[in-house]
Design a protein around this motif. Structure first.
Motif, PDB file in Angstrom:
ATOM      1  N   HIS A 115       4.594 -12.509  -6.231  1.00 49.96           N
ATOM      2  CA  HIS A 115       4.091 -11.316  -5.288  1.00 49.96           C
ATOM      3  C   HIS A 115       5.406 -11.029  -4.394  1.00 49.96           C
ATOM      4  N   GLN A 116       5.871 -10.116  -4.524  1.00 48.00           N
ATOM      5  CA  GLN A 116       7.333  -9.400  -3.868  1.00 48.00           C
ATOM      6  C   GLN A 116       7.188  -8.138  -4.193  1.00 48.00           C
ATOM      7  N   GLY A 117       8.162  -7.559  -3.315  1.00 48.67           N
ATOM      8  CA  GLY A 117       8.690  -6.155  -3.329  1.00 48.67           C
ATOM      9  C   GLY A 117       8.460  -5.260  -1.962  1.00 48.67           C
ATOM     10  N   GLU A 118       7.769  -5.609  -1.073  1.00 47.96           N
ATOM     11  CA  GLU A 118       7.648  -4.975   0.171  1.00 47.96           C
ATOM     12  C   GLU A 118       9.066  -4.613   0.670  1.00 47.96           C
ATOM     13  N   SER A 119       9.837  -5.495   0.641  1.00 50.08           N
ATOM     14  CA  SER A 119      11.202  -5.292   1.403  1.00 50.08           C
ATOM     15  C   SER A 119      11.913  -4.258   0.523  1.00 50.08           C
ATOM     16  N   ASP A 120      11.881  -4.155  -0.903  1.00 50.47           N
ATOM     17  CA  ASP A 120      12.399  -3.327  -1.612  1.00 50.47           C
ATOM     18  C   ASP A 120      12.023  -1.936  -1.347  1.00 50.47           C
ATOM     19  N   CYS A 121      10.862  -1.751  -0.734  1.00 56.32           N
ATOM     20  CA  CYS A 121      10.288  -0.577  -0.633  1.00 56.32           C
ATOM     21  C   CYS A 121      10.914   0.318   0.673  1.00 56.32           C
ATOM     22  N   LEU A 122      11.980  -0.406   1.166  1.00 55.49           N
ATOM     23  CA  LEU A 122      12.546   0.177   2.220  1.00 55.49           C
ATOM     24  C   LEU A 122      13.743   1.482   1.752  1.00 55.49           C
ATOM     25  N   SER A 123      13.987   1.430   0.610  1.00 49.36           N
ATOM     26  CA  SER A 123      14.917   2.302   0.231  1.00 49.36           C
ATOM     27  C   SER A 123      14.775   2.768  -1.396  1.00 49.36           C
ATOM     28  N   ASP A 124      15.182   3.888  -1.509  1.00 48.42           N
ATOM     29  CA  ASP A 124      14.995   4.563  -3.084  1.00 48.42           C
ATOM     30  C   ASP A 124      15.821   3.707  -4.082  1.00 48.42           C
TER      31      ASP A 124
ATOM     32  N   PRO B 203       0.362  -4.347  -1.062  1.00 51.04           N
ATOM     33  CA  PRO B 203      -0.730  -3.414  -0.510  1.00 51.04           C
ATOM     34  C   PRO B 203      -0.614  -1.983  -0.778  1.00 51.04           C
ATOM     35  N   GLN B 204      -1.967  -1.585  -1.047  1.00 52.69           N
ATOM     36  CA  GLN B 204      -1.976  -0.202  -1.240  1.00 52.69           C
ATOM     37  C   GLN B 204      -1.457   0.818  -0.346  1.00 52.69           C
ATOM     38  N   LYS B 205      -1.494   0.320   0.943  1.00 56.54           N
ATOM     39  CA  LYS B 205      -0.832   1.260   1.753  1.00 56.54           C
ATOM     40  C   LYS B 205      -0.177   0.213   2.742  1.00 56.54           C
ATOM     41  N   ILE B 206       1.084   0.433   3.131  1.00 59.06           N
ATOM     42  CA  ILE B 206       1.828  -0.559   4.037  1.00 59.06           C
ATOM     43  C   ILE B 206       1.785   0.428   5.202  1.00 59.06           C
ATOM     44  N   GLY B 207       1.667  -0.209   6.579  1.00 59.60           N
ATOM     45  CA  GLY B 207       1.699   0.496   7.797  1.00 59.60           C
ATOM     46  C   GLY B 207       2.902   1.311   8.102  1.00 59.60           C
ATOM     47  N   GLU B 208       2.808   2.448   8.607  1.00 63.02           N
ATOM     48  CA  GLU B 208       3.852   3.240   8.963  1.00 63.02           C
ATOM     49  C   GLU B 208       5.080   2.737   9.822  1.00 63.02           C
ATOM     50  N   ASN B 209       4.595   1.882  10.568  1.00 63.01           N
ATOM     51  CA  ASN B 209       5.772   1.004  11.301  1.00 63.01           C
ATOM     52  C   ASN B 209       6.684   0.363  10.636  1.00 63.01           C
ATOM     53  N   TRP B 210       6.247  -0.094   9.330  1.00 62.90           N
ATOM     54  CA  TRP B 210       6.976  -0.597   8.457  1.00 62.90           C
ATOM     55  C   TRP B 210       8.215   0.289   7.695  1.00 62.90           C
ATOM     56  N   LYS B 211       8.115   1.485   7.743  1.00 61.73           N
ATOM     57  CA  LYS B 211       8.855   2.548   7.557  1.00 61.73           C
ATOM     58  C   LYS B 211       9.318   2.404   6.077  1.00 61.73           C
ATOM     59  N   THR B 212       8.214   2.190   5.079  1.00 59.72           N
ATOM     60  CA  THR B 212       8.280   2.073   3.595  1.00 59.72           C
ATOM     61  C   THR B 212       8.329   3.521   3.207  1.00 59.72           C
TER      62      THR B 212
ATOM     63  N   GLU C 161      -8.651  -2.459  -2.384  1.00 64.76           N
ATOM     64  CA  GLU C 161      -9.665  -2.678  -1.383  1.00 64.76           C
ATOM     65  C   GLU C 161      -9.571  -4.415  -0.685  1.00 64.76           C
ATOM     66  N   LEU C 162      -8.200  -4.840  -0.859  1.00 63.83           N
ATOM     67  CA  LEU C 162      -8.081  -5.964   0.032  1.00 63.83           C
ATOM     68  C   LEU C 162      -7.917  -5.638   1.380  1.00 63.83           C
ATOM     69  N   THR C 163      -8.099  -6.293   2.224  1.00 63.20           N
ATOM     70  CA  THR C 163      -7.922  -5.898   3.793  1.00 63.20           C
ATOM     71  C   THR C 163      -6.717  -6.604   4.208  1.00 63.20           C
ATOM     72  N   MET C 164      -6.045  -5.738   5.422  1.00 63.36           N
ATOM     73  CA  MET C 164      -5.176  -6.165   5.722  1.00 63.36           C
ATOM     74  C   MET C 164      -5.128  -6.691   7.314  1.00 63.36           C
ATOM     75  N   LYS C 165      -4.188  -7.447   7.668  1.00 68.60           N
ATOM     76  CA  LYS C 165      -4.001  -7.653   9.067  1.00 68.60           C
ATOM     77  C   LYS C 165      -3.669  -6.389   9.679  1.00 68.60           C
ATOM     78  N   PRO C 166      -3.752  -6.563  11.132  1.00 63.31           N
ATOM     79  CA  PRO C 166      -3.518  -5.583  12.070  1.00 63.31           C
ATOM     80  C   PRO C 166      -2.004  -5.159  11.931  1.00 63.31           C
ATOM     81  N   ASP C 167      -1.117  -5.835  11.226  1.00 63.00           N
ATOM     82  CA  ASP C 167       0.242  -5.827  11.457  1.00 63.00           C
ATOM     83  C   ASP C 167       0.655  -4.743  10.462  1.00 63.00           C
ATOM     84  N   GLY C 168      -0.388  -4.366   9.431  1.00 59.25           N
ATOM     85  CA  GLY C 168       0.007  -3.385   8.465  1.00 59.25           C
ATOM     86  C   GLY C 168       0.711  -3.889   7.287  1.00 59.25           C
ATOM     87  N   ALA C 169       1.156  -5.002   6.923  1.00 59.76           N
ATOM     88  CA  ALA C 169       2.032  -5.368   5.958  1.00 59.76           C
ATOM     89  C   ALA C 169       1.441  -6.531   5.179  1.00 59.76           C
ATOM     90  N   HIS C 170       0.351  -7.485   5.978  1.00 56.50           N
ATOM     91  CA  HIS C 170      -0.137  -8.633   5.498  1.00 56.50           C
ATOM     92  C   HIS C 170      -1.360  -8.679   5.116  1.00 56.50           C
TER      93      HIS C 170
END
Lengths: 243, 243
Positions: free
Chosen positions: B133-142, B176-185, B213-222
């Protein structure tokens, strides 16, 4: 690299290998001492350096189990090291509770694991010290006490060779002066402490930290957290004498 | 071997490799879900099997730091595995939060660490699954999104080869289906999820678990702890489909 909020240390750090059983791994209760917060101290995780925080050596569970990972002597050693030399220092946690010396011989899982971790660490660090605290398990029989000296010399000689670390100081520590009777060591810790002191004199660039007056947990086998803090400082004093 | 109160598993266990970043490492809060207590479940510590208890993957501190090691999907995967097959299963924790795919390529620290740990584990186990399970970091750039497919194929092909595990199932998981906007993905997780689904179809013996439909922590990424429990079961469902 900062996605997860952790700034990795990209520069080279000095590194310190932790080997041994539970009193190196650390069984001091969390919360009994103040956390050490030193931005120069790191710990190896997945081959990379992370900010040091305890438990440093995750050989057992943290929240469950009879003997939980906790405070060890290594954190105050690292803190003293960083303060003295003003350089970053990273701990390589490879200790494993309840283990016998024969499980640490070359080719055994624990030995090979330690070599492997240290080699990874050495890609981004310079190995500066090897800390050893082990022997309680070997106090369970006369045979293991009798075999200790020869096996330790064989192990540490090969380890230094495998790591290209022939000149790296090795610091031993005395076992508790008295282990609780429920552990059935029959007082052999006194014999093994004599052997450890002999080894410190005999093995090149080796010293031993005293366990005198260090306080124990009620379980009778593990140093408590304040004792771990003190023991780490004593290890560092011995390290300085060798440097 | 029982001096420290832990009975080691001497028999062979099935093993499961955990790879990826924070949502594999596990950032679910401890205490938000019931501990999993299954005597058939183990975790690799210092090259040996210990009773599984969370956090399984100690890539970060437990008591300090912004992102702490916690509940991950791996524990409920292992629990489901042990219950289904009635066999002992051990987790090999090699995930590391905040990492990019380029840090997982052959020759990099994380890759070499994982190979090394798994080879040690395979002395006393049979590798049965690789969880990714990986890839969130790679969402930071095209650019990193565009490079993902090819790099993943290169990495996983080499990994299977290095482990002699060409036929071992690989289970991916959606970000995650949607990562919080603060993470700038910038919503790139949707593109990367499409790539992950494509990889699951393209890579031999590979499947993907849905994060719907998996629930997220308030941090928006986990993923939160209940979501981790559910996600692990979904990984296991996918595993069964491949077996």
């Amino acid at each position: 690299m900062i996605y997860d909020g952790i700034h990795m240390s990209d520069h080279l750090v000095d590194s310190v290998l932790m080997l041994g059983q539970s009193n190196m791994a650390g069984r001091g209760d969390m919360g009994q001492v103040k956390p050490i917060r030193n931005p120069l101290c790191y710990m190896l995780r997945m081959g990379r350096w992370q900010p040091m925080c305890e438990p440093v050596n995750p050989d057992r569970g943290i929240f469950e189990g009879r003997f939980r990972s906790g405070i060890s002597l290594a954190a105050s050693f690292a803190d003293a090291y960083a303060k003295h030399f003003g350089s970053a220092v990273g701990l390589i946690p490879c200790a494993d509770g309840g283990t016998y010396l024969h499980q640490w011989m070359p080719g055994e899982l624990l030995y090979d694991h330690a070599v492997m971790q240290t080699r990874l660490a050495m890609r981004t660090s310079k190995l500066k010290a090897i800390l050893w605290h082990q022997g309680e398990s070997d106090c369970l029989s006369d045979e293991t006490v009798a075999a200790y000296r020869e096996n330790f010399i064989r192990m540490i000689t090969q380890l230094r060779k495998d790591l290209g670390a022939e000149d790296v100081p090795v610091i031993l520590g005395e076992l508790p002066q008295k282990i609780g009777e429920n552990w059935k060591t029959g007082g052999r810790e006194q014999q093994l402490n004599a052997i450890l002191r002999q080894l410190a004199a005999e093995v090149p660039n080796c010293a031993i930290a005293s366990s005198k007056e260090l306080t124990m947990k009620p379980d009778g086998a593990h140093f408590d957290s304040p004792a771990c803090r003190e023991f780490g400082k004593r290890y560092f004093e011995q390290y300085l004498l060798l440097k």
